[in-house]
Design a protein around this motif. Structure first.
Motif, PDB file in Angstrom:
ATOM      1  N   SER A  22       6.134 -45.154 -47.576  1.00 35.42           N
ATOM      2  CA  SER A  22       4.843 -44.998 -46.924  1.00 35.42           C
ATOM      3  C   SER A  22       4.481 -43.512 -46.860  1.00 35.42           C
ATOM      4  CB  SER A  22       4.909 -45.570 -45.512  1.00 35.42           C
ATOM      5  OG  SER A  22       3.705 -45.340 -44.830  1.00 35.42           O
ATOM      6  N   VAL A  23       3.222 -43.191 -47.185  1.00 36.58           N
ATOM      7  CA  VAL A  23       2.770 -41.797 -47.235  1.00 36.58           C
ATOM      8  C   VAL A  23       1.477 -41.649 -46.454  1.00 36.58           C
ATOM      9  CG1 VAL A  23       1.941 -39.967 -48.757  1.00 36.58           C
ATOM     10  CG2 VAL A  23       3.802 -41.449 -49.509  1.00 36.58           C
ATOM     11  N   GLU A  24       1.385 -40.561 -45.693  1.00 35.53           N
ATOM     12  CA  GLU A  24       0.146 -40.214 -44.993  1.00 35.53           C
ATOM     13  C   GLU A  24      -0.163 -38.760 -45.316  1.00 35.53           C
ATOM     14  OE1 GLU A  24      -1.375 -39.427 -40.457  1.00 35.53           O
ATOM     15  OE2 GLU A  24       0.184 -40.936 -40.784  1.00 35.53           O
ATOM     16  N   LEU A  25      -1.286 -38.506 -45.984  1.00 41.07           N
ATOM     17  CA  LEU A  25      -1.687 -37.142 -46.316  1.00 41.07           C
ATOM     18  C   LEU A  25      -2.473 -36.545 -45.159  1.00 41.07           C
ATOM     19  CD1 LEU A  25      -2.895 -37.482 -50.024  1.00 41.07           C
ATOM     20  CD2 LEU A  25      -0.663 -36.759 -49.181  1.00 41.07           C
ATOM     21  N   ARG A  26      -2.247 -35.257 -44.915  1.00 40.92           N
ATOM     22  CA  ARG A  26      -2.980 -34.531 -43.873  1.00 40.92           C
ATOM     23  C   ARG A  26      -3.470 -33.224 -44.468  1.00 40.92           C
ATOM     24  NH1 ARG A  26      -0.620 -35.770 -38.180  1.00 40.92           N
ATOM     25  NH2 ARG A  26       0.342 -37.776 -38.574  1.00 40.92           N
ATOM     26  N   GLU A  27      -4.669 -32.827 -44.095  1.00 39.64           N
ATOM     27  CA  GLU A  27      -5.249 -31.575 -44.571  1.00 39.64           C
ATOM     28  C   GLU A  27      -5.431 -30.621 -43.408  1.00 39.64           C
ATOM     29  OE1 GLU A  27      -8.522 -31.485 -47.482  1.00 39.64           O
ATOM     30  OE2 GLU A  27      -8.458 -33.672 -47.277  1.00 39.64           O
ATOM     31  N   GLY A  28      -5.419 -29.340 -43.720  1.00 36.61           N
ATOM     32  CA  GLY A  28      -5.657 -28.339 -42.695  1.00 36.61           C
ATOM     33  C   GLY A  28      -6.160 -27.061 -43.335  1.00 36.61           C
ATOM     34  N   SER A  29      -6.710 -26.188 -42.515  1.00 33.95           N
ATOM     35  CA  SER A  29      -7.231 -24.934 -43.048  1.00 33.95           C
ATOM     36  C   SER A  29      -6.547 -23.724 -42.423  1.00 33.95           C
ATOM     37  CB  SER A  29      -8.742 -24.858 -42.813  1.00 33.95           C
ATOM     38  OG  SER A  29      -9.019 -24.941 -41.433  1.00 33.95           O
ATOM     39  N   ARG A  30      -5.464 -23.972 -41.696  1.00 35.48           N
ATOM     40  CA  ARG A  30      -4.730 -22.872 -41.072  1.00 35.48           C
ATOM     41  C   ARG A  30      -3.649 -22.362 -42.011  1.00 35.48           C
ATOM     42  NH1 ARG A  30      -2.212 -25.054 -36.037  1.00 35.48           N
ATOM     43  NH2 ARG A  30      -1.628 -26.646 -37.510  1.00 35.48           N
TER      44      ARG A  30
ATOM     45  N   PRO B  56      -0.550 -22.300 -43.988  1.00 39.09           N
ATOM     46  CA  PRO B  56       0.169 -23.494 -44.454  1.00 39.09           C
ATOM     47  C   PRO B  56       1.549 -23.675 -43.814  1.00 39.09           C
ATOM     48  CG  PRO B  56      -0.742 -22.293 -46.315  1.00 39.09           C
ATOM     49  CD  PRO B  56      -0.960 -21.445 -45.099  1.00 39.09           C
ATOM     50  N   ALA B  57       2.329 -22.625 -43.695  1.00 43.69           N
ATOM     51  CA  ALA B  57       3.675 -22.761 -43.129  1.00 43.69           C
ATOM     52  C   ALA B  57       3.616 -23.212 -41.672  1.00 43.69           C
ATOM     53  CB  ALA B  57       4.446 -21.452 -43.257  1.00 43.69           C
ATOM     54  N   VAL B  58       2.730 -22.602 -40.892  1.00 37.88           N
ATOM     55  CA  VAL B  58       2.578 -22.970 -39.483  1.00 37.88           C
ATOM     56  C   VAL B  58       2.125 -24.423 -39.381  1.00 37.88           C
ATOM     57  CG1 VAL B  58       1.250 -22.530 -37.377  1.00 37.88           C
ATOM     58  CG2 VAL B  58       2.143 -20.615 -38.717  1.00 37.88           C
ATOM     59  N   SER B  59       1.172 -24.812 -40.198  1.00 42.97           N
ATOM     60  CA  SER B  59       0.663 -26.179 -40.177  1.00 42.97           C
ATOM     61  C   SER B  59       1.750 -27.188 -40.535  1.00 42.97           C
ATOM     62  CB  SER B  59      -0.520 -26.293 -41.152  1.00 42.97           C
ATOM     63  OG  SER B  59      -1.071 -27.579 -41.109  1.00 42.97           O
ATOM     64  N   ILE B  60       2.547 -26.877 -41.541  1.00 45.01           N
ATOM     65  CA  ILE B  60       3.634 -27.785 -41.953  1.00 45.01           C
ATOM     66  C   ILE B  60       4.631 -27.956 -40.815  1.00 45.01           C
ATOM     67  CG2 ILE B  60       5.655 -27.980 -43.473  1.00 45.01           C
ATOM     68  CD1 ILE B  60       3.852 -26.597 -45.647  1.00 45.01           C
ATOM     69  N   ILE B  61       5.044 -26.856 -40.209  1.00 44.73           N
ATOM     70  CA  ILE B  61       6.036 -26.918 -39.132  1.00 44.73           C
ATOM     71  C   ILE B  61       5.482 -27.653 -37.920  1.00 44.73           C
ATOM     72  CG2 ILE B  61       7.347 -25.523 -37.484  1.00 44.73           C
ATOM     73  CD1 ILE B  61       7.555 -23.407 -39.790  1.00 44.73           C
ATOM     74  N   GLU B  62       4.252 -27.341 -37.516  1.00 44.66           N
ATOM     75  CA  GLU B  62       3.656 -28.003 -36.350  1.00 44.66           C
ATOM     76  C   GLU B  62       3.469 -29.496 -36.583  1.00 44.66           C
ATOM     77  OE1 GLU B  62       0.115 -25.856 -35.262  1.00 44.66           O
ATOM     78  OE2 GLU B  62       1.269 -24.215 -34.363  1.00 44.66           O
ATOM     79  N   THR B  63       3.060 -29.872 -37.798  1.00 44.25           N
ATOM     80  CA  THR B  63       2.893 -31.289 -38.106  1.00 44.25           C
ATOM     81  C   THR B  63       4.239 -32.000 -38.087  1.00 44.25           C
ATOM     82  OG1 THR B  63       0.914 -30.854 -39.421  1.00 44.25           O
ATOM     83  CG2 THR B  63       2.037 -32.953 -39.806  1.00 44.25           C
ATOM     84  N   ALA B  64       5.265 -31.385 -38.661  1.00 39.98           N
ATOM     85  CA  ALA B  64       6.607 -31.976 -38.645  1.00 39.98           C
ATOM     86  C   ALA B  64       7.092 -32.167 -37.215  1.00 39.98           C
ATOM     87  CB  ALA B  64       7.575 -31.106 -39.434  1.00 39.98           C
ATOM     88  N   ASP B  65       6.825 -31.191 -36.354  1.00 45.63           N
ATOM     89  CA  ASP B  65       7.214 -31.314 -34.952  1.00 45.63           C
ATOM     90  C   ASP B  65       6.431 -32.436 -34.266  1.00 45.63           C
ATOM     91  OD1 ASP B  65       8.998 -29.213 -35.246  1.00 45.63           O
ATOM     92  OD2 ASP B  65       7.664 -27.721 -34.324  1.00 45.63           O
ATOM     93  N   LYS B  66       5.131 -32.500 -34.536  1.00 45.85           N
ATOM     94  CA  LYS B  66       4.271 -33.504 -33.895  1.00 45.85           C
ATOM     95  C   LYS B  66       4.688 -34.924 -34.249  1.00 45.85           C
ATOM     96  CE  LYS B  66      -0.568 -34.802 -33.378  1.00 45.85           C
ATOM     97  NZ  LYS B  66      -1.956 -34.482 -33.745  1.00 45.85           N
ATOM     98  N   ILE B  67       5.056 -35.148 -35.507  1.00 47.06           N
ATOM     99  CA  ILE B  67       5.437 -36.503 -35.922  1.00 47.06           C
ATOM    100  C   ILE B  67       6.943 -36.724 -35.857  1.00 47.06           C
ATOM    101  CG2 ILE B  67       3.391 -36.739 -37.384  1.00 47.06           C
ATOM    102  CD1 ILE B  67       5.238 -36.366 -39.824  1.00 47.06           C
ATOM    103  N   ASP B  68       7.676 -35.719 -35.392  1.00 48.14           N
ATOM    104  CA  ASP B  68       9.130 -35.769 -35.272  1.00 48.14           C
ATOM    105  C   ASP B  68       9.774 -36.143 -36.606  1.00 48.14           C
ATOM    106  OD1 ASP B  68      11.546 -35.448 -33.947  1.00 48.14           O
ATOM    107  OD2 ASP B  68      11.603 -37.540 -33.279  1.00 48.14           O
ATOM    108  N   ALA B  69       9.406 -35.398 -37.646  1.00 52.52           N
ATOM    109  CA  ALA B  69       9.912 -35.660 -38.999  1.00 52.52           C
ATOM    110  C   ALA B  69      11.421 -35.439 -39.068  1.00 52.52           C
ATOM    111  CB  ALA B  69       9.215 -34.735 -39.996  1.00 52.52           C
ATOM    112  N   ASP B  70      12.088 -36.280 -39.837  1.00 54.76           N
ATOM    113  CA  ASP B  70      13.529 -36.122 -40.053  1.00 54.76           C
ATOM    114  C   ASP B  70      13.818 -34.926 -40.946  1.00 54.76           C
ATOM    115  OD1 ASP B  70      14.188 -38.444 -38.595  1.00 54.76           O
ATOM    116  OD2 ASP B  70      13.799 -39.695 -40.348  1.00 54.76           O
TER     117      ASP B  70
END
Length: 81
Positions: free
Chosen positions: A17-25, A27-41
């Motif tokens: 299962s895949v969910e794409l997310r876009e952002g304009s901030r 990229p590294a900060v966005s990736i880390i914050e998104t991983a934290d928000k979704i509690d990525a493994d």
């Protein structure tokens, strides 16, 4: 976005299962914050194709993610189709 859609199709074809997310901030900060928000493994990052000498160092986004998260980071070569 084309490379993301190709990656999405490869994962979905494999039953992942895949969910794409876009952002304009930043990229590294966005990736880390998104991983934290979704509690990525794990965070998976594919770098750009580089020369053998260029492979010695990660790109700035990859390096920033690796150095600024407590989560495991999987780095891989870009998918060639």
């Amino acid at each position: 976005m084309e490379s993301l859609r190709r990656a999405q199709q490869i994962f979905e074809d494999a039953g992942v299962s895949v969910e794409l997310r876009e952002g304009s901030r930043d990229p590294a900060v966005s990736i880390i914050e998104t991983a934290d928000k979704i509690d990525a493994d794990t965070i998976c990052i594919a770098g750009r194709k580089r020369s053998p000498a260029g492979n010695v160092l990660f790109g700035s986004v990859s390096q920033s993610v690796i150095l600024n998260t407590d989560r495991p980071v999987l780095t891989c070569d870009p998918v060639e189709t």
